[in-house]
Write a protein that holds these residues in place. Sequence first.
Motif, PDB file in Angstrom:
ATOM      1  N   MET A 151      -2.196  10.995   9.773  1.00  0.00           N
ATOM      2  CA  MET A 151      -1.164   9.955   9.063  1.00  0.00           C
ATOM      3  C   MET A 151      -1.843   9.733   7.775  1.00  0.00           C
ATOM      4  N   ASN A 152      -0.922   9.432   6.594  1.00  0.00           N
ATOM      5  CA  ASN A 152      -1.645   9.313   5.392  1.00  0.00           C
ATOM      6  C   ASN A 152      -1.043   7.939   4.803  1.00  0.00           C
ATOM      7  N   CYS A 153      -1.762   7.477   3.926  1.00  0.00           N
ATOM      8  CA  CYS A 153      -1.448   6.157   3.442  1.00  0.00           C
ATOM      9  C   CYS A 153      -1.768   6.393   1.741  1.00  0.00           C
ATOM     10  N   SER A 154      -0.765   5.752   1.033  1.00  0.00           N
ATOM     11  CA  SER A 154      -0.907   5.948  -0.451  1.00  0.00           C
ATOM     12  C   SER A 154      -0.741   4.302  -0.983  1.00  0.00           C
ATOM     13  N   TYR A 155      -1.747   4.011  -2.027  1.00  0.00           N
ATOM     14  CA  TYR A 155      -1.574   2.697  -2.497  1.00  0.00           C
ATOM     15  C   TYR A 155      -1.397   2.731  -3.951  1.00  0.00           C
ATOM     16  N   LYS A 156      -1.392   1.552  -4.633  1.00  0.00           N
ATOM     17  CA  LYS A 156      -1.178   1.835  -6.108  1.00  0.00           C
ATOM     18  C   LYS A 156      -2.099   0.903  -7.058  1.00  0.00           C
ATOM     19  N   THR A 157      -2.866   0.039  -6.331  1.00  0.00           N
ATOM     20  CA  THR A 157      -3.991  -0.643  -7.187  1.00  0.00           C
ATOM     21  C   THR A 157      -5.158  -0.292  -6.598  1.00  0.00           C
ATOM     22  N   SER A 158      -6.137  -0.937  -7.296  1.00  0.00           N
ATOM     23  CA  SER A 158      -7.700  -0.780  -6.935  1.00  0.00           C
ATOM     24  C   SER A 158      -7.933  -1.636  -5.897  1.00  0.00           C
ATOM     25  N   ILE A 159      -8.651  -1.097  -4.849  1.00  0.00           N
ATOM     26  CA  ILE A 159      -8.863  -1.852  -3.783  1.00  0.00           C
ATOM     27  C   ILE A 159     -10.292  -2.206  -3.399  1.00  0.00           C
ATOM     28  N   ASN A 160     -10.337  -3.305  -2.461  1.00  0.00           N
ATOM     29  CA  ASN A 160     -11.939  -3.704  -1.973  1.00  0.00           C
ATOM     30  C   ASN A 160     -12.016  -2.832  -0.720  1.00  0.00           C
ATOM     31  N   ASN A 161     -10.988  -2.731   0.200  1.00  0.00           N
ATOM     32  CA  ASN A 161     -11.141  -2.335   1.292  1.00  0.00           C
ATOM     33  C   ASN A 161      -9.841  -1.564   1.728  1.00  0.00           C
ATOM     34  N   LEU A 162      -9.926  -0.975   2.743  1.00  0.00           N
ATOM     35  CA  LEU A 162      -8.500  -0.369   3.540  1.00  0.00           C
ATOM     36  C   LEU A 162      -8.777  -0.360   4.949  1.00  0.00           C
ATOM     37  N   GLN A 163      -7.753  -0.749   5.740  1.00  0.00           N
ATOM     38  CA  GLN A 163      -7.860  -0.950   7.104  1.00  0.00           C
ATOM     39  C   GLN A 163      -6.781  -0.286   7.751  1.00  0.00           C
ATOM     40  N   TRP A 164      -6.861   0.198   8.840  1.00  0.00           N
ATOM     41  CA  TRP A 164      -5.957   0.800   9.608  1.00  0.00           C
ATOM     42  C   TRP A 164      -5.755   0.054  10.823  1.00  0.00           C
ATOM     43  N   TYR A 165      -4.298  -0.112  11.410  1.00  0.00           N
ATOM     44  CA  TYR A 165      -4.174  -1.042  12.549  1.00  0.00           C
ATOM     45  C   TYR A 165      -3.222  -0.366  13.452  1.00  0.00           C
ATOM     46  N   ARG A 166      -2.963  -0.413  14.657  1.00  0.00           N
ATOM     47  CA  ARG A 166      -2.238  -0.026  15.575  1.00  0.00           C
ATOM     48  C   ARG A 166      -1.162  -1.205  16.281  1.00  0.00           C
ATOM     49  N   GLN A 167      -0.108  -0.765  16.434  1.00  0.00           N
ATOM     50  CA  GLN A 167       0.524  -1.912  16.977  1.00  0.00           C
ATOM     51  C   GLN A 167       1.656  -1.151  18.176  1.00  0.00           C
ATOM     52  N   ASN A 168       1.425  -1.723  19.432  1.00  0.00           N
ATOM     53  CA  ASN A 168       2.198  -0.991  20.400  1.00  0.00           C
ATOM     54  C   ASN A 168       3.318  -1.784  20.271  1.00  0.00           C
ATOM     55  N   SER A 169       4.440  -1.198  20.957  1.00  0.00           N
ATOM     56  CA  SER A 169       5.770  -1.650  20.860  1.00  0.00           C
ATOM     57  C   SER A 169       5.794  -3.245  21.778  1.00  0.00           C
ATOM     58  N   GLY A 170       6.340  -4.289  20.919  1.00  0.00           N
ATOM     59  CA  GLY A 170       6.353  -5.608  21.606  1.00  0.00           C
ATOM     60  C   GLY A 170       4.919  -6.282  21.461  1.00  0.00           C
TER      61      GLY A 170
END
Lengths: 114, 115
Positions: free
Chosen positions: B21-40
């Motif tokens: 999975m890919n993620c793009s962003y537009k401004t300078s960042i301090n950090n980037l985090q990935w999260y998972r969300q199961n249904s409900g």
Amino acid sequence: EAGVAQSPRYKIIEKRQSVAFWCNPISGHATLYWYQQILGQGPKLLIQFQNNGVVDDSQLPKDRFSAERLKGVDSTLKIQPAKLEDSAVYLCASTDLLSGNTIYFGEGSWLTVV
Amino acid sequence: SQQGEEDPQALSIQEGENATMNCSYKTSINNLQWYRQNSGRGLVHLILIRSNEREKHSGRLRVTLDTSKKSSSLLITASRAADTASYFCATVPADRGSTLGRLYFGRGTQLTVWP
């Protein structure tokens, strides 16, 4: 370590009624957030607290939404009067410096406005 | 907008395959985090990568960050049916000047892993 606790988990109300959600963050976490997640979208920040002070509430619809964090621990988010478009999951999250920027989320409070 | 945008919106694979999975962003960042969300359910933190890091591993997860392209990728190797969930990237902007800045989320990638 206990996680972020939220209640109620589910709420169905009629439009124009009021509702309140409660959050208990992880013990010792000074920073607390409320996020709104509409179905099919990512969470959007509503308000951020540092201890009992508001850091950022620029995205909070202040005409109907209010939040407080008395004593810098638990927090409540209130909606009055509710609109149909407020149907969403309301996520509480907390963090502290020791978490290394990791933000921990609760299970969310699911609101349906009919 | 400062929020991350995930790609693809939906991904369907067989157990044992890898999921990217890919993620793009537009401004300078301090950090980037990935999260998972199961249904409900609520969001579960998976991994954090700082702006001065290029790659991090955690179990079957591999995250890369390319700040020059303002993009990140999440690789799940040897996927399992239990990996079925929505995956979100979230950025903490660099201009907050605080280590406790807000997260900007994308719309997420819905991953379905078939047994």
